[in-house]
Scaffold this motif. Structure first.
Motif, PDB file in Angstrom:
ATOM      1  N   LEU A  60      29.191  96.044  57.294  1.00  0.00           N
ATOM      2  CA  LEU A  60      28.782  94.846  58.020  1.00  0.00           C
ATOM      3  C   LEU A  60      29.989  94.006  58.408  1.00  0.00           C
ATOM      4  O   LEU A  60      30.082  93.532  59.553  1.00  0.00           O
ATOM      5  CB  LEU A  60      27.799  94.014  57.192  1.00  0.00           C
ATOM      6  N   LYS A  61      30.947  93.860  57.500  1.00  0.00           N
ATOM      7  CA  LYS A  61      32.153  93.093  57.817  1.00  0.00           C
ATOM      8  C   LYS A  61      32.932  93.750  58.950  1.00  0.00           C
ATOM      9  O   LYS A  61      33.413  93.071  59.859  1.00  0.00           O
ATOM     10  CB  LYS A  61      33.051  92.963  56.591  1.00  0.00           C
ATOM     11  N   ARG A  62      33.059  95.080  58.895  1.00  0.00           N
ATOM     12  CA  ARG A  62      33.768  95.796  59.961  1.00  0.00           C
ATOM     13  C   ARG A  62      33.038  95.617  61.290  1.00  0.00           C
ATOM     14  O   ARG A  62      33.654  95.367  62.321  1.00  0.00           O
ATOM     15  CB  ARG A  62      33.876  97.278  59.608  1.00  0.00           C
ATOM     16  N   TYR A  63      31.729  95.726  61.258  1.00  0.00           N
ATOM     17  CA  TYR A  63      30.934  95.544  62.470  1.00  0.00           C
ATOM     18  C   TYR A  63      31.127  94.143  63.048  1.00  0.00           C
ATOM     19  O   TYR A  63      31.340  93.979  64.247  1.00  0.00           O
ATOM     20  CB  TYR A  63      29.453  95.774  62.148  1.00  0.00           C
ATOM     21  N   LEU A  64      31.077  93.139  62.184  1.00  0.00           N
ATOM     22  CA  LEU A  64      31.247  91.759  62.638  1.00  0.00           C
ATOM     23  C   LEU A  64      32.655  91.525  63.172  1.00  0.00           C
ATOM     24  O   LEU A  64      32.841  90.821  64.167  1.00  0.00           O
ATOM     25  CB  LEU A  64      30.916  90.781  61.513  1.00  0.00           C
ATOM     26  N   GLN A  65      33.659  92.112  62.526  1.00  0.00           N
ATOM     27  CA  GLN A  65      35.039  91.965  62.983  1.00  0.00           C
ATOM     28  C   GLN A  65      35.216  92.632  64.338  1.00  0.00           C
ATOM     29  O   GLN A  65      35.815  92.070  65.240  1.00  0.00           O
ATOM     30  CB  GLN A  65      36.015  92.563  61.966  1.00  0.00           C
ATOM     31  N   ASP A  66      34.684  93.839  64.484  1.00  0.00           N
ATOM     32  CA  ASP A  66      34.778  94.543  65.765  1.00  0.00           C
ATOM     33  C   ASP A  66      34.064  93.761  66.848  1.00  0.00           C
ATOM     34  O   ASP A  66      34.537  93.674  67.980  1.00  0.00           O
ATOM     35  CB  ASP A  66      34.178  95.941  65.664  1.00  0.00           C
ATOM     36  N   GLY A  67      32.933  93.170  66.509  1.00  0.00           N
ATOM     37  CA  GLY A  67      32.178  92.375  67.474  1.00  0.00           C
ATOM     38  C   GLY A  67      32.910  91.123  67.879  1.00  0.00           C
ATOM     39  O   GLY A  67      32.906  90.741  69.049  1.00  0.00           O
ATOM     40  N   SER A  68      33.585  90.473  66.954  1.00  0.00           N
ATOM     41  CA  SER A  68      34.318  89.254  67.292  1.00  0.00           C
ATOM     42  C   SER A  68      35.542  89.594  68.135  1.00  0.00           C
ATOM     43  O   SER A  68      35.915  88.828  69.020  1.00  0.00           O
ATOM     44  CB  SER A  68      34.722  88.478  66.040  1.00  0.00           C
ATOM     45  N   ASP A  69      36.161  90.742  67.907  1.00  0.00           N
ATOM     46  CA  ASP A  69      37.269  91.173  68.749  1.00  0.00           C
ATOM     47  C   ASP A  69      36.779  91.404  70.165  1.00  0.00           C
ATOM     48  O   ASP A  69      37.416  91.024  71.137  1.00  0.00           O
ATOM     49  CB  ASP A  69      37.909  92.463  68.219  1.00  0.00           C
ATOM     50  N   TYR A  70      35.603  92.006  70.311  1.00  0.00           N
ATOM     51  CA  TYR A  70      35.020  92.274  71.618  1.00  0.00           C
ATOM     52  C   TYR A  70      34.675  90.967  72.327  1.00  0.00           C
ATOM     53  O   TYR A  70      34.934  90.791  73.503  1.00  0.00           O
ATOM     54  CB  TYR A  70      33.772  93.144  71.458  1.00  0.00           C
TER      55      TYR A  70
END
Length: 92
Positions: A60-70
């Protein structure tokens, strides 16, 4: 020439791992669209994919981090100033 131990290191992500991550992302995205809380998303990941809590949290943290980068990339695109009004005139 190379040690076998290096195959299990940081840079060794197979296509299956990436496919799994994409599947997890689509699962998380679907839950987010239903306005499910982050805690509930972790619980759903644990139940659906038989993951330990720390693995689910990491996903979930990786997903959220990737999403915030996007999102940051999209915001940068929105900021560009365009003085062309598409009718041949420009702002002056």
């Amino acid at each position: 020439m190379f040690d076998d131990d290096e195959d299990e290191g940081f840079m060794s992500s197979s296509d299956d791992d990436l496919d799994d991550y994409e599947y997890y992302c689509s699962f998380i995205r679907a839950l987010e669209e239903e306005y499910v809380s982050k805690g509930e998303i972790v619980m759903q990941l644990m139940d659906e994919f038989d993951l330990e809590k720390d693995e689910a949290v990491r996903l979930l943290k990786r997903y959220l981090q990737d999403g915030s980068d996007y999102d940051d990339e999209e915001e940068e695109d929105d900021i560009c100033e365009d003085d062309d009004y598409s009718d041949g005139n420009s702002e002056r």
